[in-house]
Scaffold this active site. Structure first.
Site, PDB file in Angstrom:
ATOM      1  N   SER A 229       0.839  -1.197   0.000  1.00 52.81           N
ATOM      2  CA  SER A 229       0.000   0.000   0.000  1.00 52.81           C
ATOM      3  C   SER A 229       0.870   1.241   0.000  1.00 52.81           C
ATOM      4  O   SER A 229       2.014   1.220   0.473  1.00 52.81           O
ATOM      5  CB  SER A 229      -0.906  -0.002   1.238  1.00 52.81           C
ATOM      6  OG  SER A 229      -1.445   1.270   1.474  1.00 52.81           O
ATOM      7  N   SER A 230       0.316   2.334  -0.502  1.00 51.69           N
ATOM      8  CA  SER A 230       1.043   3.611  -0.513  1.00 51.69           C
ATOM      9  C   SER A 230       1.287   4.144   0.888  1.00 51.69           C
ATOM     10  O   SER A 230       2.085   5.069   1.073  1.00 51.69           O
ATOM     11  CB  SER A 230       0.260   4.652  -1.327  1.00 51.69           C
ATOM     12  OG  SER A 230      -1.024   4.861  -0.770  1.00 51.69           O
ATOM     13  N   CYS A 231       0.629   3.562   1.899  1.00 53.88           N
ATOM     14  CA  CYS A 231       0.824   4.035   3.277  1.00 53.88           C
ATOM     15  C   CYS A 231       2.208   3.683   3.815  1.00 53.88           C
ATOM     16  O   CYS A 231       2.564   4.105   4.918  1.00 53.88           O
ATOM     17  CB  CYS A 231      -0.262   3.498   4.203  1.00 53.88           C
ATOM     18  SG  CYS A 231      -0.079   1.754   4.618  1.00 53.88           S
TER      19      CYS A 231
ATOM     20  N   TYR B  83      -0.019  -1.105  10.223  1.00 55.82           N
ATOM     21  CA  TYR B  83      -0.128  -1.794   8.943  1.00 55.82           C
ATOM     22  C   TYR B  83       1.080  -1.457   8.068  1.00 55.82           C
ATOM     23  O   TYR B  83       1.663  -2.338   7.415  1.00 55.82           O
ATOM     24  CB  TYR B  83      -1.430  -1.378   8.259  1.00 55.82           C
ATOM     25  CG  TYR B  83      -1.650  -1.967   6.891  1.00 55.82           C
ATOM     26  CD1 TYR B  83      -2.138  -3.263   6.742  1.00 55.82           C
ATOM     27  CD2 TYR B  83      -1.391  -1.220   5.739  1.00 55.82           C
ATOM     28  CE1 TYR B  83      -2.358  -3.803   5.478  1.00 55.82           C
ATOM     29  CE2 TYR B  83      -1.609  -1.752   4.478  1.00 55.82           C
ATOM     30  CZ  TYR B  83      -2.093  -3.038   4.354  1.00 55.82           C
ATOM     31  OH  TYR B  83      -2.310  -3.577   3.111  1.00 55.82           O
TER      32      TYR B  83
ATOM     33  N   LYS C 222       3.978  -3.904   6.256  1.00 59.80           N
ATOM     34  CA  LYS C 222       4.175  -3.942   4.805  1.00 59.80           C
ATOM     35  C   LYS C 222       5.598  -3.548   4.415  1.00 59.80           C
ATOM     36  O   LYS C 222       6.167  -4.077   3.456  1.00 59.80           O
ATOM     37  CB  LYS C 222       3.145  -3.053   4.109  1.00 59.80           C
ATOM     38  CG  LYS C 222       1.750  -3.640   4.094  1.00 59.80           C
ATOM     39  CD  LYS C 222       1.733  -4.953   3.336  1.00 59.80           C
ATOM     40  CE  LYS C 222       0.381  -5.634   3.354  1.00 59.80           C
ATOM     41  NZ  LYS C 222       0.395  -6.916   2.616  1.00 59.80           N
TER      42      LYS C 222
ATOM     43  N   HIS D 266     -12.802   1.447   3.810  1.00 57.56           N
ATOM     44  CA  HIS D 266     -12.036   2.626   3.419  1.00 57.56           C
ATOM     45  C   HIS D 266     -12.986   3.720   2.920  1.00 57.56           C
ATOM     46  O   HIS D 266     -14.177   3.510   2.786  1.00 57.56           O
ATOM     47  CB  HIS D 266     -11.016   2.260   2.339  1.00 57.56           C
ATOM     48  CG  HIS D 266      -9.890   1.426   2.857  1.00 57.56           C
ATOM     49  ND1 HIS D 266      -9.816   0.061   2.674  1.00 57.56           N
ATOM     50  CD2 HIS D 266      -8.783   1.765   3.560  1.00 57.56           C
ATOM     51  CE1 HIS D 266      -8.712  -0.406   3.231  1.00 57.56           C
ATOM     52  NE2 HIS D 266      -8.074   0.598   3.782  1.00 57.56           N
TER      53      HIS D 266
END
Length: 316
Positions: free
Chosen positions: A108-110, A137, A141, A180
């Site tokens: 994910s971009s997070c 999270y 990742k 989301h």
């Protein structure tokens, strides 16, 4: 790849995994396998080891994760950290030990710092503090990205990490407690329209900017990665275009057909001010997204209407 190559999709029942499965089937692949969480607990190292010994997949796509929105991440930090670590570590390690040569890790971009320069480049990884609301999270990742990079560096295997921006699409999670922002808006505007166009209350100021990727486009990117040996270990997957949350709300309101008021609760957190992906690296490799946001939301809402009696519930 040959059409009879044995491909294991972890998380094949989820929004991402099911989109990848549909894409592979449409392209003529005939040896795809997947297990539900009841059939195979990916947090259980021994169970994963036994699965690899019995099934012997040649290619592994990791689309399995515990996911959720701001509220879920904030309320269950330990599960979001530990369970994601367990899932991906078991899959990555057993793939390596079993001789899997092609492994695609989805994140994910997070993973990028909260205040990193925009648009987000792959090189910004680990250059600053993470967004507090989803750091658990993100840390998991990041560990997965680095594990794949380490295997690639030490053993020369084609383990690649694809980091999509905010995803949405058919088979999404529309449960208001755990979903989301985009599917949550679809659900809220739909319910409000059915109840006489009552006001819709949304979190935050509406000013943050977000980029959204239709899940079928991600599946197409995964297919591209399967058929090409990408020269680097980490690639952003997105559209390269963003929109304010307020603009998104108006667009969804229009598509759903809600005529009521939108109320913004500024006491609730906004999250990261902006998250736009730099997608030049993947574009230069030969892939780009093709589905417009409006078209993607229309297709998502159409699916939602057909399945509105069976909202996906996530038990925490």
């Amino acid at each position: 790849m040959e059409h009879n190559t044995k491909i294991y999709i972890a998380g094949h029942r989820g929004m991402v995994g099911s989109a990848i499965w549909r894409k592979l089937e449409a392209e003529g692949f005939t040896n795809i396998t997947g297990k539900t969480s009841k059939e195979l607990d990916l947090r259980d190292q021994q169970a994963v080891k036994q699965f690899f010994a019995e099934e012997k997949p040649e290619v592994v796509i990791d689309a399995a994760a515990r996911v959720g929105g701001i509220m879920a991440n904030n309320d269950y930090p330990y599960q979001f950290l530990m369970e994601n670590l367990q899932i991906q570590n078991n899959l990555i390690d057993e793939s390596h030990k079993a001789g899997v040569e092609k492994f695609i890790f989805l994140g994910s971009s997070c993973i990028y710092p909260k205040l990193a320069p925009q648009p987000l480049k792959e090189e910004y990884l680990l250059s600053g503090r993470l967004e507090e609301t989803n750091q658990w999270y993100a840390i998991a990742k990041i560990a997965g990205v680095k594990a794949c990079e380490a295997i690639r560096k030490q053993h020369g295997k084609d383990f690649v990490s694809l980091m999509p921006t905010n995803l949405y699409g058919t088979h999404d999670n529309f449960d208001l407690r755990t979903s989301h922002v985009l599917p949550a808006m679809i659900r809220k505007f739909h319910d409000a329209a059915k109840n006489g166009n009552t006001p819709v209350e949304l979190w935050g100021s509406g000013n943050p900017m977000r980029e959204f990727l239709f899940v079928d486009d991600l599946a197409d990117a995964v297919y591209f990665a399967l058929n090409n040996k990408l020269p680097e270990n980490l690639y952003n997957i997105g559209t390269g275009k963003d929109i304010t949350i307020k603009e998104l709300a108006v667009l969804i309101q229009e598509i759903v057909g809600h005529d009521g008021e939108i109320i913004w609760d500024s006491s609730k957190p906004d999250g990261t001010p902006r998250k736009l992906m730099d997608v030049d690296k993947m574009k230069n490799a030969g892939w780009k997204a093709t589905t417009s946001l409006k078209e993607g939301i229309k297709r998502t809402y159409g699916w939602f209407l057909q399945n509105s009696e069976n909202y996906k519930q996530v038990k925490l």
